[in-house]
Design an enzyme around this catalytic site. Structure first.
Site, PDB file in Angstrom:
ATOM      1  N   SER A  69      -6.944   8.184   2.060  1.00 21.91           N
ATOM      2  CA  SER A  69      -6.664   9.853   1.648  1.00 21.91           C
ATOM      3  C   SER A  69      -7.288   9.728   0.083  1.00 21.91           C
ATOM      4  CB  SER A  69      -5.209   9.851   1.328  1.00 21.91           C
ATOM      5  OG  SER A  69      -4.495   9.618   2.490  1.00 21.91           O
ATOM      6  N   ARG A  70      -8.423   9.218  -0.109  1.00 20.15           N
ATOM      7  CA  ARG A  70      -9.249   9.435  -1.357  1.00 20.15           C
ATOM      8  C   ARG A  70      -8.471   9.035  -2.564  1.00 20.15           C
ATOM      9  NH1 ARG A  70     -12.157   9.565   2.609  1.00 20.15           N
ATOM     10  NH2 ARG A  70     -13.587  11.506   2.929  1.00 20.15           N
ATOM     11  N   LEU A  71      -7.377   8.288  -2.494  1.00 17.95           N
ATOM     12  CA  LEU A  71      -6.758   7.510  -3.567  1.00 17.95           C
ATOM     13  C   LEU A  71      -7.307   6.442  -4.101  1.00 17.95           C
ATOM     14  CD1 LEU A  71      -2.929   8.576  -2.640  1.00 17.95           C
ATOM     15  CD2 LEU A  71      -4.547   9.722  -4.245  1.00 17.95           C
TER      16      LEU A  71
END
Ligand SMILES: Cc1cc2nc3c(=O)[nH]c(=O)nc-3n(C[C@H](O)[C@H](O)[C@H](O)COP(=O)(O)O)c2cc1C
Length: 235
Positions: free
Chosen positions: A212-214
């Site tokens: 999730s692009r974290l």
């Protein structure tokens, strides 16, 4: 498929503070060895990578060019340019690559030594970005490396006036034939305008893709006293 639809999630691993080394060169070496498939960083990580790659349908070909990195330079007016070079060494001085000193990159470094170098290892879901000043390595050191190159590469260093416009391919090939005749044996001297640069890092950032692009990012910044300040950055 449209370009905009190409994306993937990164699931392989996380990067925690406890995974870091106080010395970023040591961490770079560890990541490089893992990218090169030399060291899997523990049985569990090795097994996880194998399962993950087989799910993605990846073979071993992605290990090609693990030492390839994008080198960005700027001209004296501040206009950037970038290209891929091959890392040929890393030591306490920094990151070493070889090139033609009269090439565009060579001329830009002469005018402004500040450069950036980016490695991307897709199968590791990792990126390393490096910033620092590039300086020429001692000529004897360049010569030692030049001697280790295949004869064809040594002749090419003479044949190519890197980054200059040429009329056609024949110009290059006829120059090459002349050089083959000039240096028939294995003794090909190093051209005076060819050699290595070492990039002394002032900043090194390690990026590990996460779901999730974290993503996890840690930046090492060199301080006035020579020690490294380490900070986690927002993805
Ligand atoms: C995988 C790969 C590796 C390369 N390695 C080098 C290298 O180590 N040194 C080099 O001068 N050029 C290398 N090149 C060519 C450069 O990308 C570039 O075309 C050339 O150095 C001229 O760049 P410039 O005109 O910006 O100076 C490589 C290109 C690729 C695609």
């Amino acid at each position: 498929m449209s370009i905009a639809d190409i994306r993937r999630d990164y699931n392989l691993a996380g990067l925690r503070r406890s995974d870091l080394d106080p010395d970023p060169i040591a961490l770079f070496r560890r990541w490089f060895a893992q990218a090169a498939g030399e060291r899997q960083g523990g049985k569990l990580r090795g097994a996880a990578i194998r399962v993950y790659k087989s799910l993605l349908g990846l073979g071993s070909a992605e290990r090609i060019d693990v030492n390839a990195a994008t080198l960005a330079t700027v001209d004296v007016e501040g206009h950037p340019s970038a290209r891929v070079v091959l890392l040929k060494g890393v030591d306490e001085r920094g990151f070493i690559f070889f090139t033609n000193y009269d090439s565009r990159k060579g001329r830009e470094i002469a005018g402004n030594p500040n450069v950036a170098l980016v490695f991307y290892w897709p199968d590791q879901e990792r990126q390393v970005t490096i910033a620092g000043a590039a300086t020429k390595i001692p000529r004897a050191e360049s010569e030692a490396y030049f001697k280790s190159r295949p004869r064809g590469s040594r002749l090419a260093a003479w044949a190519s006036h890197q980054s200059e416009a040429i009329e056609n391919r024949e110009v290059l090939e006829s120059h090459w034939r002349e050089l083959e005749a000039k240096y028939p044996g294995d003794e090909v001297p190093m051209p005076p305008n060819w050699g290595g640069f070492v990039i002394a890092p002032v900043r090194i950032e390690f990026w590990q893709g996460r779901p999730s692009r974290l993503h996890d990012r840690f930046r090492y910044a060199k301080q006035a006293n020579g020690t490294w300040k380490i900070e986690r950055l927002s993805p």
